[in-house]
Design an enzyme around this catalytic site. Structure first.
Site, PDB file in Angstrom:
ATOM      1  N   ASN A  30      52.208  59.643  65.019  1.00  0.00           N
ATOM      2  CA  ASN A  30      52.438  58.269  65.463  1.00  0.00           C
ATOM      3  C   ASN A  30      51.306  57.927  66.431  1.00  0.00           C
ATOM      4  O   ASN A  30      51.266  58.436  67.547  1.00  0.00           O
ATOM      5  CB  ASN A  30      53.809  58.196  66.157  1.00  0.00           C
ATOM      6  CG  ASN A  30      54.069  56.841  66.788  1.00  0.00           C
ATOM      7  OD1 ASN A  30      53.302  55.894  66.604  1.00  0.00           O
ATOM      8  ND2 ASN A  30      55.151  56.746  67.546  1.00  0.00           N
ATOM      9  N   TRP A  31      50.412  57.065  65.965  1.00  0.00           N
ATOM     10  CA  TRP A  31      49.223  56.761  66.776  1.00  0.00           C
ATOM     11  C   TRP A  31      49.470  55.670  67.816  1.00  0.00           C
ATOM     12  O   TRP A  31      48.555  55.282  68.536  1.00  0.00           O
ATOM     13  CB  TRP A  31      48.037  56.423  65.855  1.00  0.00           C
ATOM     14  CG  TRP A  31      47.434  57.649  65.224  1.00  0.00           C
ATOM     15  CD1 TRP A  31      47.793  58.951  65.458  1.00  0.00           C
ATOM     16  CD2 TRP A  31      46.377  57.707  64.263  1.00  0.00           C
ATOM     17  NE1 TRP A  31      47.023  59.801  64.709  1.00  0.00           N
ATOM     18  CE2 TRP A  31      46.146  59.068  63.963  1.00  0.00           C
ATOM     19  CE3 TRP A  31      45.594  56.729  63.611  1.00  0.00           C
ATOM     20  CZ2 TRP A  31      45.164  59.487  63.054  1.00  0.00           C
ATOM     21  CZ3 TRP A  31      44.624  57.137  62.705  1.00  0.00           C
ATOM     22  CH2 TRP A  31      44.414  58.501  62.433  1.00  0.00           C
ATOM     23  N   LYS A  32      50.680  55.120  67.822  1.00  0.00           N
ATOM     24  CA  LYS A  32      51.051  54.122  68.844  1.00  0.00           C
ATOM     25  C   LYS A  32      49.947  53.074  68.982  1.00  0.00           C
ATOM     26  O   LYS A  32      49.303  52.728  67.989  1.00  0.00           O
ATOM     27  CB  LYS A  32      51.376  54.844  70.168  1.00  0.00           C
ATOM     28  CG  LYS A  32      52.431  55.944  69.978  1.00  0.00           C
ATOM     29  CD  LYS A  32      52.990  56.507  71.249  1.00  0.00           C
ATOM     30  CE  LYS A  32      54.014  57.584  70.911  1.00  0.00           C
ATOM     31  NZ  LYS A  32      54.656  58.154  72.090  1.00  0.00           N
TER      32      LYS A  32
ATOM     33  N   HIS B 213      61.926  53.559  67.556  1.00  0.00           N
ATOM     34  CA  HIS B 213      61.269  54.470  68.503  1.00  0.00           C
ATOM     35  C   HIS B 213      61.718  54.114  69.920  1.00  0.00           C
ATOM     36  O   HIS B 213      61.930  52.940  70.237  1.00  0.00           O
ATOM     37  CB  HIS B 213      59.742  54.336  68.374  1.00  0.00           C
ATOM     38  CG  HIS B 213      59.011  55.410  69.116  1.00  0.00           C
ATOM     39  ND1 HIS B 213      58.831  55.362  70.475  1.00  0.00           N
ATOM     40  CD2 HIS B 213      58.452  56.568  68.693  1.00  0.00           C
ATOM     41  CE1 HIS B 213      58.179  56.456  70.855  1.00  0.00           C
ATOM     42  NE2 HIS B 213      57.943  57.204  69.792  1.00  0.00           N
TER      43      HIS B 213
ATOM     44  N   GLU C  75      60.194  53.767  72.574  1.00  0.00           N
ATOM     45  CA  GLU C  75      59.359  52.766  73.257  1.00  0.00           C
ATOM     46  C   GLU C  75      59.731  51.354  72.801  1.00  0.00           C
ATOM     47  O   GLU C  75      59.660  50.407  73.580  1.00  0.00           O
ATOM     48  CB  GLU C  75      57.865  53.070  73.002  1.00  0.00           C
ATOM     49  CG  GLU C  75      57.426  54.291  73.802  1.00  0.00           C
ATOM     50  CD  GLU C  75      56.350  55.138  73.141  1.00  0.00           C
ATOM     51  OE1 GLU C  75      55.665  54.649  72.221  1.00  0.00           O
ATOM     52  OE2 GLU C  75      56.186  56.302  73.545  1.00  0.00           O
TER      53      GLU C  75
ATOM     54  N   GLU D 259      63.908  62.520  69.202  1.00  0.00           N
ATOM     55  CA  GLU D 259      62.875  62.480  70.236  1.00  0.00           C
ATOM     56  C   GLU D 259      63.531  62.258  71.597  1.00  0.00           C
ATOM     57  O   GLU D 259      63.814  61.111  71.969  1.00  0.00           O
ATOM     58  CB  GLU D 259      61.883  61.341  69.958  1.00  0.00           C
ATOM     59  CG  GLU D 259      61.171  61.460  68.631  1.00  0.00           C
ATOM     60  CD  GLU D 259      59.832  60.707  68.638  1.00  0.00           C
ATOM     61  OE1 GLU D 259      58.816  61.355  68.352  1.00  0.00           O
ATOM     62  OE2 GLU D 259      59.804  59.508  68.956  1.00  0.00           O
TER      63      GLU D 259
ATOM     64  N   GLY E 105      55.468  62.223  75.746  1.00  0.00           N
ATOM     65  CA  GLY E 105      54.274  61.960  76.549  1.00  0.00           C
ATOM     66  C   GLY E 105      54.287  62.628  77.915  1.00  0.00           C
ATOM     67  O   GLY E 105      53.479  62.314  78.778  1.00  0.00           O
TER      68      GLY E 105
ATOM     69  N   SER F 123      56.111  65.831  72.959  1.00  0.00           N
ATOM     70  CA  SER F 123      55.157  66.840  73.438  1.00  0.00           C
ATOM     71  C   SER F 123      54.958  68.005  72.455  1.00  0.00           C
ATOM     72  O   SER F 123      54.820  69.153  72.873  1.00  0.00           O
ATOM     73  CB  SER F 123      55.567  67.347  74.829  1.00  0.00           C
ATOM     74  OG  SER F 123      55.566  66.273  75.758  1.00  0.00           O
TER      75      SER F 123
ATOM     76  N   GLY G  81      52.934  62.467  68.822  1.00  0.00           N
ATOM     77  CA  GLY G  81      52.228  61.341  69.434  1.00  0.00           C
ATOM     78  C   GLY G  81      50.832  61.764  69.860  1.00  0.00           C
ATOM     79  O   GLY G  81      49.927  61.908  69.036  1.00  0.00           O
ATOM     80  N   GLY G  82      50.668  62.017  71.154  1.00  0.00           N
ATOM     81  CA  GLY G  82      49.364  62.325  71.738  1.00  0.00           C
ATOM     82  C   GLY G  82      48.537  63.347  70.974  1.00  0.00           C
ATOM     83  O   GLY G  82      47.334  63.141  70.740  1.00  0.00           O
TER      84      GLY G  82
END
Ligand code: 13P
Length: 254
Positions: A10-12, A96, A98, A168, A174, A214, A235-236
């Site tokens: 997920n590149w957000k 998600h 967010e 999640e 993150g 993470s 993610g990251g």
């Protein structure tokens, strides 16, 4: 039952079109011989057609990060399932944390989005997870139960064959602080029992349940060893091609 593992990035709100193409090209080249893992990249909407063209005929497929629950209409700034399909998306991430936290998405909206995705031919990845406060209060299972039952309300098992569930925990996203193997195992087992209760044994066995929060090359092997973990939503660590490739090529001999 054997479920094909899935590693999804997920590149957000990261990467311009050219940057997304560059990373997608590196990942698909490095993973061209991967046959036993479903690889998915979810870039920003504007990069979807570019990334889809880049990974065409490779083991990598493309997903969107969100969609609107109406098929079309006067909804400035929104995007429909048909538009995402035409842009090359196969999956769509829904609910998600967010989106729930910053854009006030409710379980009811999530449910309508799942419906829009399925009617449009997209495979939904439903994200659920408790906050730190909810975990501290002992409300983890209660929270997940509500997110699953309200988010999937009204569907029958035959409609949900392509659904993917992503656990999640909000406190692990993150933060560098992944949930422990024991916490993940307990929740994933619980989720599968919930799916069985709400739908059927067969559906609960067929649905892939991913873990997110993470995930990195250092913890993917331990996570993938857990029986009810069928992959990861990253993610990251998915933003860098080498790091993401290491996660995709986790050690599945264990
Ligand atoms: P991180 O891997 O950066 O913790 O993000 C997880 C996530 O939100 C994936 O959807």
């Amino acid at each position: 039952m054997k479920r094909m593992p899935m590693i999804a990035g997920n590149w957000k709100m990261f990467k311009t079109g050219p940057q997304a193409v560059d990373t997608a090209a590196q990942v698909s080249a490095a993973c061209r011989d991967v046959t036993d893992v479903q690889i998915m990249i979810a870039p920003a909407f504007v990069s979807l057609p570019l990334v889809a063209a880049t990974v065409k005929d490779t083991p990598v497929c493309v997903g969107a990060q969100n969609l609107h629950f109406e098929a079309q209409g006067a909804f400035t700034g929104e995007i429909s399932a048909d538009m995402l399909i035409a842009a090359g998306a196969e999956y769509v991430i829904i609910g998600h944390s967010e989106r729930r936290q910053y854009f006030f998405e409710t379980d009811e909206m999530v449910c309508r989005k799942i419906s829009a995705a399925l009617s449009g031919g997209l495979k939904p990845i439903l994200c659920i997870g408790e906050t730190e406060t909810q975990r501290d209060r002992g409300e983890t299972f209660l929270t997940l139960d509500k997110q699953v039952s309200d988010g999937l309300q009204g569907f029958g098992p035959e409609e949900l064959q392509d659904l993917v569930l992503a656990y999640e925990p909000v406190w692990a996203i993150g933060t560098g602080k992944s949930a422990s193997a024991q916490q993940v195992e307990e929740v994933h087992q619980y989720l599968r029992s919930l799916l069985e209760k709400q739908f059927s044994f067969d559906l609960a066995q067929a649905i892939r349940v991913l873990y997110g929060g993470s995930v990195k090359p250092e913890n993917i092997n331990e996570l993938m060893r857990i029986t009810d973990v069928d992959g990861a939503l990253v993610g990251g660590a998915s933003l860098d091609a080498d790091t993401f490739t290491k996660i995709i090529k986790f050690d599945n001999t264990l």
